[in-house]
Design a protein around this motif. Structure first.
Motif, PDB file in Angstrom:
ATOM      1  N   VAL A 128       0.711  -1.369  -0.053  1.00  0.00           N
ATOM      2  CA  VAL A 128      -0.340   0.006  -0.376  1.00  0.00           C
ATOM      3  C   VAL A 128       1.076   1.103   0.294  1.00  0.00           C
ATOM      4  CG1 VAL A 128      -1.477   1.480   1.430  1.00  0.00           C
ATOM      5  CG2 VAL A 128      -1.641  -1.739   1.060  1.00  0.00           C
ATOM      6  N   ILE A 129       0.503   1.746  -1.313  1.00  0.00           N
ATOM      7  CA  ILE A 129       1.454   4.042  -0.516  1.00  0.00           C
ATOM      8  C   ILE A 129       0.485   4.468  -0.230  1.00  0.00           C
ATOM      9  CG2 ILE A 129       2.350   5.164  -2.376  1.00  0.00           C
ATOM     10  CD1 ILE A 129       3.414   2.980  -4.384  1.00  0.00           C
ATOM     11  N   PRO A 130       0.359   4.916   0.594  1.00  0.00           N
ATOM     12  CA  PRO A 130       0.105   6.101   1.410  1.00  0.00           C
ATOM     13  C   PRO A 130       0.519   7.385   0.768  1.00  0.00           C
ATOM     14  CG  PRO A 130       0.202   4.493   2.859  1.00  0.00           C
ATOM     15  CD  PRO A 130       1.024   4.081   1.593  1.00  0.00           C
ATOM     16  N   VAL A 131      -0.252   8.489   0.010  1.00  0.00           N
ATOM     17  CA  VAL A 131       0.356   9.326  -0.132  1.00  0.00           C
ATOM     18  C   VAL A 131       0.324  11.108   0.614  1.00  0.00           C
ATOM     19  CG1 VAL A 131       0.603  11.507  -2.557  1.00  0.00           C
ATOM     20  CG2 VAL A 131       0.163   8.787  -2.706  1.00  0.00           C
ATOM     21  N   HIS A 132       1.587  11.690   1.268  1.00  0.00           N
ATOM     22  CA  HIS A 132       1.251  12.897   1.890  1.00  0.00           C
ATOM     23  C   HIS A 132       0.768  13.761   0.888  1.00  0.00           C
ATOM     24  CE1 HIS A 132       2.556   9.569   5.041  1.00  0.00           C
ATOM     25  NE2 HIS A 132       3.887  10.027   4.355  1.00  0.00           N
ATOM     26  N   PHE A 133      -0.223  13.997   0.331  1.00  0.00           N
ATOM     27  CA  PHE A 133      -0.513  14.874  -0.339  1.00  0.00           C
ATOM     28  C   PHE A 133      -0.308  16.310   0.633  1.00  0.00           C
ATOM     29  CE2 PHE A 133      -4.233  17.807  -2.005  1.00  0.00           C
ATOM     30  CZ  PHE A 133      -3.594  17.917  -3.218  1.00  0.00           C
ATOM     31  N   ALA A 134       0.119  17.290  -0.308  1.00  0.00           N
ATOM     32  CA  ALA A 134       0.284  18.453   0.005  1.00  0.00           C
ATOM     33  C   ALA A 134       1.286  18.919   1.254  1.00  0.00           C
ATOM     34  CB  ALA A 134      -1.290  19.256  -0.085  1.00  0.00           C
ATOM     35  N   GLY A 135       1.542  17.529   1.691  1.00  0.00           N
ATOM     36  CA  GLY A 135       2.619  17.832   2.735  1.00  0.00           C
ATOM     37  C   GLY A 135       2.173  17.606   3.535  1.00  0.00           C
ATOM     38  N   GLN A 136       1.069  16.913   3.893  1.00  0.00           N
ATOM     39  CA  GLN A 136       0.542  16.684   5.260  1.00  0.00           C
ATOM     40  C   GLN A 136       0.352  14.847   5.401  1.00  0.00           C
ATOM     41  OE1 GLN A 136      -3.451  18.102   7.731  1.00  0.00           O
ATOM     42  NE2 GLN A 136      -3.827  17.740   6.034  1.00  0.00           N
ATOM     43  N   PRO A 137       1.169  14.912   6.033  1.00  0.00           N
ATOM     44  CA  PRO A 137       0.839  13.142   6.674  1.00  0.00           C
ATOM     45  C   PRO A 137      -0.273  12.411   6.379  1.00  0.00           C
ATOM     46  CG  PRO A 137       2.712  14.633   8.246  1.00  0.00           C
ATOM     47  CD  PRO A 137       1.347  15.789   7.545  1.00  0.00           C
ATOM     48  N   CYS A 138       0.047  11.502   6.086  1.00  0.00           N
ATOM     49  CA  CYS A 138      -1.362  10.309   6.093  1.00  0.00           C
ATOM     50  C   CYS A 138      -1.465   9.656   7.478  1.00  0.00           C
ATOM     51  CB  CYS A 138      -1.603   9.166   5.042  1.00  0.00           C
ATOM     52  SG  CYS A 138      -0.967  10.094   3.352  1.00  0.00           S
ATOM     53  N   ASP A 139      -2.916   9.093   8.331  1.00  0.00           N
ATOM     54  CA  ASP A 139      -2.414   8.570   9.340  1.00  0.00           C
ATOM     55  C   ASP A 139      -2.033   7.005   9.686  1.00  0.00           C
ATOM     56  OD1 ASP A 139      -3.468   7.741  11.866  1.00  0.00           O
ATOM     57  OD2 ASP A 139      -5.999   7.692  11.581  1.00  0.00           O
ATOM     58  N   MET A 140      -0.557   7.559   9.432  1.00  0.00           N
ATOM     59  CA  MET A 140       0.454   6.410   9.600  1.00  0.00           C
ATOM     60  C   MET A 140      -0.077   5.499  10.328  1.00  0.00           C
ATOM     61  SD  MET A 140       1.441   7.019   6.774  1.00  0.00           S
ATOM     62  CE  MET A 140       2.220   5.417   6.240  1.00  0.00           C
ATOM     63  N   PRO A 141      -0.033   6.077  11.694  1.00  0.00           N
ATOM     64  CA  PRO A 141       0.140   4.734  12.684  1.00  0.00           C
ATOM     65  C   PRO A 141      -1.770   3.768  12.907  1.00  0.00           C
ATOM     66  CG  PRO A 141      -0.093   6.638  13.931  1.00  0.00           C
ATOM     67  CD  PRO A 141      -0.291   7.318  12.587  1.00  0.00           C
ATOM     68  N   ALA A 142      -2.280   3.780  12.229  1.00  0.00           N
ATOM     69  CA  ALA A 142      -3.520   3.656  11.579  1.00  0.00           C
ATOM     70  C   ALA A 142      -3.187   2.862   9.982  1.00  0.00           C
ATOM     71  CB  ALA A 142      -5.079   4.590  11.751  1.00  0.00           C
ATOM     72  N   ILE A 143      -2.962   3.027   9.705  1.00  0.00           N
ATOM     73  CA  ILE A 143      -2.615   2.390   8.402  1.00  0.00           C
ATOM     74  C   ILE A 143      -1.505   1.625   9.164  1.00  0.00           C
ATOM     75  CG2 ILE A 143      -1.471   2.509   6.240  1.00  0.00           C
ATOM     76  CD1 ILE A 143      -2.662   5.851   5.778  1.00  0.00           C
ATOM     77  N   ALA A 144      -0.750   1.323   9.367  1.00  0.00           N
ATOM     78  CA  ALA A 144       0.632   0.437   9.541  1.00  0.00           C
ATOM     79  C   ALA A 144      -0.492  -0.500  10.574  1.00  0.00           C
ATOM     80  CB  ALA A 144       1.620   1.065  10.836  1.00  0.00           C
ATOM     81  N   ALA A 145      -1.273   0.247  11.828  1.00  0.00           N
ATOM     82  CA  ALA A 145      -2.063  -1.354  12.443  1.00  0.00           C
ATOM     83  C   ALA A 145      -2.982  -1.915  11.646  1.00  0.00           C
ATOM     84  CB  ALA A 145      -2.547  -0.451  13.304  1.00  0.00           C
ATOM     85  N   LEU A 146      -2.900  -1.453  10.718  1.00  0.00           N
ATOM     86  CA  LEU A 146      -3.713  -2.748   9.183  1.00  0.00           C
ATOM     87  C   LEU A 146      -2.291  -3.527   8.102  1.00  0.00           C
ATOM     88  CD1 LEU A 146      -6.212  -0.001   7.873  1.00  0.00           C
ATOM     89  CD2 LEU A 146      -6.867  -2.201   9.007  1.00  0.00           C
ATOM     90  N   ALA A 147      -1.343  -2.920   8.543  1.00  0.00           N
ATOM     91  CA  ALA A 147      -0.216  -3.699   7.957  1.00  0.00           C
ATOM     92  C   ALA A 147      -0.181  -4.606   8.397  1.00  0.00           C
ATOM     93  CB  ALA A 147       0.507  -3.137   7.363  1.00  0.00           C
ATOM     94  N   GLU A 148       0.432  -4.316   9.919  1.00  0.00           N
ATOM     95  CA  GLU A 148       0.111  -5.716  11.271  1.00  0.00           C
ATOM     96  C   GLU A 148      -0.659  -6.693  10.620  1.00  0.00           C
ATOM     97  OE1 GLU A 148       2.369  -7.902  13.681  1.00  0.00           O
ATOM     98  OE2 GLU A 148       2.695  -5.987  12.295  1.00  0.00           O
ATOM     99  N   ARG A 149      -2.375  -5.962  10.494  1.00  0.00           N
ATOM    100  CA  ARG A 149      -3.257  -7.071  10.626  1.00  0.00           C
ATOM    101  C   ARG A 149      -3.445  -8.342   9.415  1.00  0.00           C
ATOM    102  NH1 ARG A 149      -9.523  -5.616  11.902  1.00  0.00           N
ATOM    103  NH2 ARG A 149     -10.148  -7.950  11.510  1.00  0.00           N
TER     104      ARG A 149
END
Length: 390
Positions: A128-149
């Motif tokens: 999965v490639i989250p894109v930090h659009f316009a320079g604002q970080p994505c909700d990476m902790p939530a996305i990383a938790a889904l990656a672990e699952r």
């Protein structure tokens, strides 16, 4: 014309490039590893691999993670096409996860729902490639938790986000991903002319991306392949010997580019501070206009590559865009949803697949934002908007 973004080149930048031009190395010299080390240190990562574009970095990241035919890569539709094309370069299949209408980033909630469905059908993504659009970080902790699952890898597309911070930590430090990719195109936060860089904390991924950027060639005897039945394939001790051990590319960055990047990197914090000052001024000056201002998540610090506003509808956007261009104000639109591009529609995508990104696209305009922009120029942009929209 006031452009929507532009590079800032100083005498120090010119002197850094001139020094390389007067040196013994224009490429594959000492400037590239210095730049790699400096960027990695800046973002808190163990390794940096510099290449000729962020597109190349995305491709190498996918190759290093062994993306290939039969695999799925998911990304945001609100991005430049490179974030999705990197999957296709590897023969993999691509799909899109709709965005959060507040942040314009890939929605962790939509990702969770899509993963639940894919788990049932056996079509989970490999990357999965989250894109930090316009320079604002994505909700990476939530996305990383889904990656672990669900067992997928994450490549952060931080082309807009060098210098940004996610929950107080630098984007690119690898806490929530395998690899992070930065862009140094002239309209980005800092520039190398063209160029990109991947950071990772995994030395094996760094080594493989380094090899792949230069034809898949190694000079490391420990990496070479041997054949006891064929002495010609056994690595000799000669210092000139090398092996191509896999198919790679010529994605190298030059020392000329790296020298410019090293010089620019010293001003990154100042550039971002100036962008924040201008964005906060936009916030104040535009507050009474019938436009939606960009949201900045208080948990993070955006790099503020872009300042996208939203107007009432597509018709208003078209009228406003043209009127501003006629006034020599170089507004732009970021982005046309990738899944609506003709080349992706030939793959079966269609309008309506990602409705939130499509609604956002119909209304968005990126206003000029760059460190050298003056307050007088900004006042002129705001005055033109007031005349057009009021």
């Amino acid at each position: 014309m006031i452009p929507y973004g532009r590079q800032d080149i100083t005498e120090a930048d010119i002197a850094a490039v001139e020094a390389v031009l007067r040196s013994d190395f224009l490429t594959q010299g000492p400037a590239v590893p210095r730049f790699e080390q400096a960027v990695a240190a800046k973002v808190g990562a163990a390794n940096g691999v510099a290449v000729n574009s962020a597109t190349s970095a995305l491709h190498l990241a996918c190759r290093a993670l062994d993306l290939g035919p039969g695999d799925w890569l998911w990304t945001s539709p609100n991005t430049f096409v490179a974030s999705a094309n990197c999957a296709r370069y590897c023969g993999a299949r691509v799909d899109f996860v709709d965005i959060d209408l507040r942040t314009y980033n890939l929605s962790a909630e939509a990702l969770s729902t899509k993963l639940e469905q894919a788990d049932k059908t056996g079509t989970l993504p490999k990357i999965v490639i989250p894109v930090h659009f316009a320079g604002q970080p994505c909700d990476m902790p939530a996305i990383a938790a889904l990656a672990e699952r669900y067992g997928f890898k994450i490549i952060e597309d931080a082309s807009h986000a060098i210098g940004a911070r996610c929950d107080g930590e630098p984007v690119g430090n690898g806490r929530h991903s395998s690899i992070t990719v930065f862009s140094f195109h002239p309209v980005k936060l800092i520039t190398t002319g063209e160029g990109g860089l991947a950071t990772t904390n995994d030395p094996e991924l760094a080594e493989r991306m380094t090899r792949l950027r230069s034809h898949g060639i190694t000079r490391d005897p420990a990496r070479m392949q041997t054949d006891p039945d064929s002495p010609a394939l056994s690595p000799p001790a000669e210092p000139w010997y090398y092996q191509q051990i896999e198919l790679g590319y010529n994605y190298r960055m030059t020392d000329i580019q790296a020298a410019l990047g090293l010089s620019q990197l010293q001003r990154l914090d100042d550039y971002i501070a100036r962008r924040h000052a201008l964005a906060e001024r936009y916030d104040r000056l535009l507050v009474d206009l019938p436009v939606r201002l960009p949201y900045r998540d208080p948990r993070h610090r955006s790099a503020l590559h872009l300042y996208p506003i939203q107007v009432a509808d597509h018709t208003t956007r078209a009228k406003t865009f043209q009127a501003l261009r006629d006034a020599d104000i170089g507004v732009n639109v970021h982005y046309i949803p990738v899944h609506t591009q003709p080349d992706f529609q030939r793959l079966g995508f269609k309008a309506g697949d990602c409705p939130v990104s499509e609604v956002y696209y119909e209304r968005t305009i990126s206003l000029p934002l760059y460190p050298a922009m003056t307050e007088a120029q900004q006042d002129g942009i705001v005055a033109a908007l007031q005349r057009i929209i009021d």
